[in-house]
Motif scaffolding. Structure first.
Motif: not given
Length: 599
Positions: A251-256, A260-263, A288-291, A338-344
């Motif tokens: 997860f850390e190696a593939q940040p969103l 991608e969060g708005d999509a 893995l790309k789904d927030p 969790l804090q870095l996962t978009p959105p909000k």
């Protein structure tokens, strides 16, 4: 039944205008009072259930709209025959004309005879009448029937497709039953181990994916469904920690990114939310790309960590110190992701932390035995006039006046020996002794020695019951006052007095006692000169007339053993010499005379 059917289909107006008269026409002979007897209640219940069955069988797809025409649907006052029947029954139950559980029985029959689509309409009627159904008189008679009805609906519903309807039922039960109701609680904390996540064991041909990571990722669900296995097996914890580390590294190696969060609009996905994700290896890259998918896994980690950190009833339920450190490190990584996962991400993490904090209160409440904590509302008395007068108390405030009132009503209230019970030394210092035990693992900031009121009461109690322990306070502090019997062996040796210290202390106390006795004799001798006479002590007096310590300290006379021997030869008790000397001093103070004047 025909009378009821005709009244429901033809009568207009609210039920209170004709309901009671209709019941009296059905019962033959009519009842002598407005409240029906037991056999009359049973007869009326059978008639109502048969009439309800007839209405359901005659209705079409929408049973709650049976008897309502299309033209009448625009009016808010019109309704079908079945809701009309339920309203009449509910009114009679509320006014206690008939047995209160009859309405609940009709609702249970109606849900059993309806399809799931019609059950939504039936349950909507139940939700609209929640305030009336929840009254104390009706609730006591039908709470078990309503609980059985809702549980039957939950069994018929699909947990994956009917999530919203299941949530409505659970929310209704939470509002309908009191908070301290234990019927829906998982008191023992049993986990649903039957919820098994199935995934592929062999790689598929033509799929470019790290199959080892795929198995590691979905293998975490085994630990999430049964956290107790992780807590009691160190080997399983090591395996879980290594697997979780692999997932978090990915997860850390593939940040969103924010795009991608708005999509992925999470609010729109909430309508079609499913409680289980698909485990096909073909979907691994997209998931893995789904927030929302990533948040789902990370929140599961926080729930597991929260369970492991929650204190259990026994020390064996707590994780070791090494596992606690690893949990803290993993928890920090999960919260950062969790804090870095978009959105909000920040707002989402704050809500999850608030939910987990509230969950601790429920855990403690269940472990304390689910004690009821509801309080009935206090009826406020209406005050005449706009000006509110302050209450005047006889003794200054409410508490003192109430205490005086109790003493007046019960004269033995203040003299009862069981009113105040002073605890024993062993019982009072037991909490502090448990804090001093290193094996208890209690942090220093939570020790009882930090409570000033507790320490002050303990010193006051020790001054009355344990002077030896009280004397240790100056050298050893408050922990030295604790009785040695309560302390474990390794701690007891630290606060136990050494033999050399005991000898020094005894000598010191003897020296103080001798000096104190000398001062008393020096003060007592001038007291004989109250009448202005010059008095001289008779040098021929026997040694028994003076204190032994004075003779030894001033004249180098006989030892205390010789004094004791002389006193025994003259048939005088062990303390006769001291008593005689005190008596002579007192006589000199009172009469102004001494033995010298008598001689």
């Amino acid at each position: 039944m025909e009378v009821l059917k005709r009244a429901i289909m033809q009568q207009s107006g609210p039920p209170e205008t004709f309901a009671l008269q209709m019941v009296q026409e059905v019962i033959n002979p009519p009842p002598k009072q407005t409240k029906l007897a037991q056999d009359e209640n049973q007869f009326l219940e059978n008639v109502l259930r048969l009439l309800l069955q007839e209405f359901v069988s005659a209705s079409g797809e929408k049973i709650m709209q049976f008897g309502q025409s299309i033209d009448e649907s625009e009016s808010e006052t019109t309704q079908g025959h079945i809701p009309r029947l339920l309203d009449i029954t509910l009114y009679l139950c509320e006014k206690e004309h008939i047995e209160g559980g009859m309405i609940f029985q009709l609702l249970e029959d109606l849900t059993e005879m309806s399809t799931m689509e019609n059950c939504k309409d039936v349950f909507g009627y139940i939700e609209s009448k929640q305030d009336i159904l929840g009254k104390r008189e009706l609730f006591a008679r039908g709470k078990l029937v309503m609980l059985r009805t809702c549980n039957q609906l939950l069994r018929r519903l699909s947990k994956a497709n009917d999530v919203v309807f299941c949530g409505r039922i659970l929310m209704f039960l939470a509002r309908f039953f009191p908070l301290s109701e234990r019927s829906a609680l998982n008191i023992k904390g049993v986990f649903n181990t039957t919820n098994v996540t199935k995934y592929e064991k062999e790689p598929l041909e033509g799929i470019c994916i790290d199959f080892n990571f795929y198995q590691t990722f979905w293998g975490l669900q085994e630990y999430f469904s049964s956290p107790t296995s992780v807590n009691h097996a160190p080997a399983k914890w090591k395996k879980f920690a290594s697997s979780l580390s692999v997932v978090l590294n990915t997860f850390e190696a593939q940040p969103l990114s924010d795009e991608e969060g708005d999509a992925n609009n999470l609010e729109e996905e909430a309508v079609n939310f499913s409680i289980k994700y698909l485990t096909s290896s073909k979907l691994m890259g997209l998931e893995l790309k789904d927030p929302s998918f990533r948040r789902h896994v990370l929140v599961q980690c926080l729930i597991l960590f929260d369970y492991l950190k929650a204190p259990g009833k026994n020390d064996t339920d707590l994780p070791s110190e090494i596992i606690k450190e690893e949990i803290t490190l993993c928890e920090e990584r999960v919260k950062k992701l969790l804090q870095l996962t978009p959105p909000k991400g920040r707002e989402f993490l704050g809500k999850i932390e608030h939910i987990l904090e509230r969950e601790k209160n429920w855990v403690w409440w269940k472990r304390d035995g689910c004690l009821p904590y509801e309080r009935q509302p206090i009826e406020k008395k209406t005050v005449q006039g706009d000006k509110k007068r302050r209450p005047r108390w006889r003794l200054g405030n409410k508490e003192l006046s109430q205490l005086w009132k109790w003493a007046d009503q019960n004269p033995n209230a203040l003299t009862d020996p069981h009113r105040v019970q002073t605890p024993s030394i062993m019982e009072y210092w037991k909490p502090l002794a448990e804090d001093m035990d290193p094996s208890a693992g209690i942090e220093a900031e939570y020790h009882h020695k930090n409570k000033r009121v507790y320490c002050w009461k303990g010193l006051r109690l020790a001054a009355r019951q344990d002077l030896e322990g009280f004397s240790k306070f100056t050298d050893l502090g408050i922990e030295g006052v604790v009785p040695l019997e309560l302390l474990p062996p390794d701690v007891r040796s630290k606060y136990q007095a050494k033999p050399n210290d005991r000898g020094k202390r005894s000598k010191k106390e003897e020296t103080k006692a001798s000096a104190h006795q000398v001062e008393e004799n020096q003060i007592a001798t001038p007291a004989n000169e109250i009448d202005g006479e010059d008095v001289k002590t008779d040098t021929t007096a026997t040694p028994m007339e003076f204190d032994a310590a004075t003779v030894i300290g001033t004249q180098g006379g006989p030892t205390p053993d010789e004094l004791q021997k002389q006193s025994s030869d003259t048939d005088i008790g062990p303390e006769a010499g001291q008593l005689e000397a005190d008596a002579e001093v007192e006589a000199g103070i009172i009469d102004g005379e001494t033995d010298a004047d008598v001689d």
